[in-house]
Design an enzyme around this catalytic site. Structure first.
Site, PDB file in Angstrom:
ATOM      1  N   ASP A 202       0.889  -1.161   0.000  1.00 59.97           N
ATOM      2  CA  ASP A 202       0.000   0.000   0.000  1.00 59.97           C
ATOM      3  C   ASP A 202       0.924   1.206   0.000  1.00 59.97           C
ATOM      4  OD1 ASP A 202      -1.626   2.166   0.560  1.00 59.97           O
ATOM      5  OD2 ASP A 202      -2.950   1.050   1.890  1.00 59.97           O
ATOM      6  N   HIS A 203       1.034   1.878  -1.142  1.00 64.23           N
ATOM      7  CA  HIS A 203       2.089   2.888  -1.271  1.00 64.23           C
ATOM      8  C   HIS A 203       1.898   4.063  -0.308  1.00 64.23           C
ATOM      9  CE1 HIS A 203      -0.861   4.833  -4.010  1.00 64.23           C
ATOM     10  NE2 HIS A 203      -0.266   5.949  -3.639  1.00 64.23           N
ATOM     11  N   HIS A 265      -5.993   2.688   1.649  1.00 65.08           N
ATOM     12  CA  HIS A 265      -5.210   3.837   2.112  1.00 65.08           C
ATOM     13  C   HIS A 265      -5.800   4.495   3.359  1.00 65.08           C
ATOM     14  CE1 HIS A 265      -3.289   3.198  -1.604  1.00 65.08           C
ATOM     15  NE2 HIS A 265      -3.944   4.056  -2.338  1.00 65.08           N
TER      16      HIS A 265
END
Length: 514
Positions: A202-203, A265
Site C-alpha cells: 500500500d504505497h 489507504h
C-alpha cells in the site's frame, strides 16, 4: 547531483544525522507487468533513484516480464525513457547505465510455463555471474486476476523457495474485490508462499508523513497524553483529488471510490492514527496493534449504512478554468452508472481510548483541490474568558498532518492579535519536510521496494489485516449494490463535494474546506 556531492552535503547537514542506510542482501528483482503504467511511472524511476543514492545492494539485477515481445536492448531503452521522463531528479548517465546495462527481459503470457523456465535460467545466470546466489523479489505489477496465477506458476517452477537465499512476493493493490475474494486470494497465495514471504503493498504507507504519524505520537510527550477521547473531539481524514478518472473508466466502473481509496489507504491511516503504542517497531508487533484497532471498528448492519455512509458522483463543472464533463459523460462510463466517485463515512472505534470519538472519512475525484490530510480536532477549552469585538475568538486546537502535496504537520493555536485589546485569533505552527530536512522526500515506492528487498514487512499489510479491512467495507458495498433505486447525489466538478455529506457529521460540525 553526484552521489559523492550528495553524501558530503548529508555529512554537513546536522538535521540528517542518523539517516545512514541499512545493508541489503544482493538481489534479483523481477517485475511482472514491466511494460505497464505502474512500472513506467513509479517502479523504474524509484529503482533509478535508489541507485542514484547508493541504496541498492552492490549486486543488483533487474528482470522484466511482460506479454510484448522485446529483446533485452529494447526493454532497456523503454526503462531508460521511463526514468528520464518520470524520475524525481534528472538522471545521471553513468548511474543509469550501471542500473540498466545488465537488465534482462522475458516475454510471454503469464500462464505460459516456458516463461518461468526462461526466468529460472536468467536468475541462475545472475547467480553464476555474482559467484553466489542472489535473493529474489517477484513484484506483481499486473492486473489482479493474474496474482494467484503467477504465484502458482512460480511455485510450480520451484522459484518460491530457492536454496540458501530468500524469495519474496510483492503484490500490488487491489488485494481482492470484496471480503470473499480477498480470503480466496490469501488462501491461493499462501498455498505457495509463506506469509513471511508475502508483501502486500500500500504505497501510502511508504509516504514520509504517514510514517511521521508514528513519530509524532510516540516520540513526543506533547501529543500522546491528549491522544484519546478525553481531549479529542473528532477526526477528519480527507483524500481529495482534482482530476477525473482520465482513461480509466474500465477499472473505475468496477472499483469506485470506496474500493479504490477507503478500503486500503484511508483505513490504514485511521489504524496508524488510533493504534496503541507497540512494544517495538518490529513488523508483527506493529501490525498486531493495527489489527486490534481494525477489529474494534464494528462493521455496520445493512440498515445502518444510509445513516453512516454516502456515495456521490461528480457532474459537469469548471476545474482550473476549464469546463469538464460529469462522470456519466466520461468515455466508457454507462449513462446510468451508480459507481461512486465520492465516498464519505462516519466510523467509531469501540475501545477504551476512542469510545465516543467520531471518525469522518471522505474521498472524491474532481474536487476543489488535491490534498490528503488528517485533521485531529481537540475539544474546546472549558471556559471562554476572551470575548471582544473584532475577535475571531477561541477555536478548538487542531493538529493537521498533510500527506500530500506538501508533506508536513501544523498545529493551530489561539493567539492574541497585536493591539490594546485582548482579541484572539487562530495561528498555525508548521513543520514542512522540505524546509526542515533540506531535501526532497523520497517517493513512497523507493522506501517500499527497498524494504521488500531487505525483508522488512513493517509497512506492508498482513493477511489478517486485509480481511479486517474488507470486513469494515463489505457491508457498505453490499448495501450500495442492492440499492438500485435511490438517486445517487451529484456534485459539480471543482466543488467541495456533495452537500448531502454534511448530514454524516454531528450537529455543529462541518467538513474542513478543501
Amino acid at each position: 547531483m553526484s552521489a559523492v556531492v550528495e553524501e558530503r552535503e548529508l555529512r554537513e547537514n546536522p538535521l540528517v544525522e542518523g539517516l545512514e542506510r541499512l545493508p541489503v542482501h544482493p538481489t534479483s528483482l523481477v517485475i511482472f507487468g514491466a511494460t505497464g503504467d505502474l512500472a513506467h511511472r513509479k517502479l523504474l524511476p524509484a529503482l533509478y533513484n535508489l541507485a542514484h543514492e547508493g541504496a541498492l545492494p552492490e549486486r543488483f539485477e533487474l528482470v522484466g516480464v511482460a506479454r510484448r515481445d522485446h529483446p533485452d536492448e529494447n526493454f532497456q531503452a523503454i526503462a531508460r525513457e521511463s526514468i528520464e521522463r518520470f524520475s524525481r531528479r534528472p538522471p545521471n548517465a553513468d548511474v543509469l547505465d550501471g542500473l540498466l546495462s545488465n537488465t534482462r527481459y522475458v516475454p510471454g503470457a503469464f500462464d505460459d510455463d516456458d516463461v518461468y523456465r526462461q526466468l529460472d535460467r536468467v536468475l541462475r545466470e545472475f547467480d553464476e555471474q555474482a559467484g553466489s546466489p542472489l535473493d529474489r523479489v517477484f513484484y506483481l505489477s499486473t492486473a489482479p486476476q493474474f496474482f494467484p496465477l503467477i504465484a502458482q506458476k512460480l511455485g510450480d517452477a520451484g522459484l518460491q523457495s530457492p536454496e540458501r537465499v530468500q524469495a519474496r512476493l510483492v503484490i500490488e493493490k487491489p488485494f481482492g474485490y470484496d471480503l470473499a475474494s480477498a480470503r480466496k486470494l490469501n488462501d491461493d497465495v499462501l498455498e505457495i508462499f509463506d506469509e513471511s514471504q508475502v508483501f502486500r503493498i500500500d504505497h501510502y504507507l511508504g509516504k514520509e508523513t504517514v510514517q511521521n504519524l508514528m513519530a509524532l505520537r510516540f516520540a513526543n510527550a506533547l501529543f500522546e497524553p491528549v491522544w484519546n477521547r478525553n481531549f479529542i473531539d473528532a477526526v477528519q481524514i480527507t483524500a481529495a483529488e482534482d482530476l477525473g478518472i482520465g482513461g480509466r473508466a474500465g477499472y473505475y466502473e468496477g472499483a469506485g471510490a470506496l474500493r479504490d481509496l477507503v478500503q486500503n489507504h484511508m483505513l490504514q491511516l485511521l489504524a496508524l492514527l488510533t493504534m496503541e503504542p507497540p512494544a517495538s517497531f518490529e513488523a508483527n508487533r506493529l501490525r498486531d496493534e493495527k489489527l486490534k484497532v481494525l477489529e474494534a471498528i464494528v462493521p455496520p448492519s445493512p440498515g445502518d449504512v444510509p445513516s453512516m455512509a454516502l456515495r456521490a458522483q461528480y457532474g459537469p463543472g469548471d476545474v482550473g478554468g476549464e469546463h469538464v464533463p460529469g462522470y456519466r459523460e466520461e468515455e466508457g462510463v454507462a449513462p446510468d452508472s451508480r459507481t461512486e466517485t465520492y465516498a464519505a463515512l462516519r466510523l467509531n472505534v469501540s475501545n477504551w481510548r476512542w469510545a465516543g470519538v467520531p471518525f469522518y472519512l471522505r474521498t472524491g475525484k474532481r474536487l476543489a483541490r488535491k490534498v490528503t490530510e488528517i485533521a485531529v480536532i481537540l475539544k474546546p477549552v472549558p471556559h471562554l474568558a476572551f470575548q471582544s469585538s473584532g475577535s475571531i475568538g477561541v477555536q478548538a486546537n487542531q493538529i493537521i498532518l498533510t500527506v500530500q502535496p506538501d508533506e508536513g504537520v501544523s498545529v493551530s493555536l489561539g493567539a492574541k492579535i497585536p493591539g490594546p485589546r485582548m482579541r484572539i485569533r487562530p495561528v498555525n505552527m508548521e513543520f514542512r519536510y522540505g524546509t526542515s530536512f533540506l531535501s526532497e522526500s523520497p517517493e513512497a515506492y523507493e522506501r517500499l521496494i527497498l524494504d521488500a528487498m531487505r525483508g522488512d514487512a513493517t509497512l506492508f499489510t498482513r493477511n489478517d489485516e486485509i480481511e479486517a479491512l474488507w470486513g469494515i467495507i463489505d457491508p457498505i458495498l453490499t448495501a450500495w449494490h442492492e440499492d438500485t433505486s435511490s438517486p445517487v447525489p451529484q456534485y459539480p466538478a471543482g466543488s467541495q463535494g456533495p452537500s448531502e455529506a454534511e448530514r454524516l457529521l454531528d450537529s455543529g460540525r462541518h467538513w474542513r474546506r478543501l
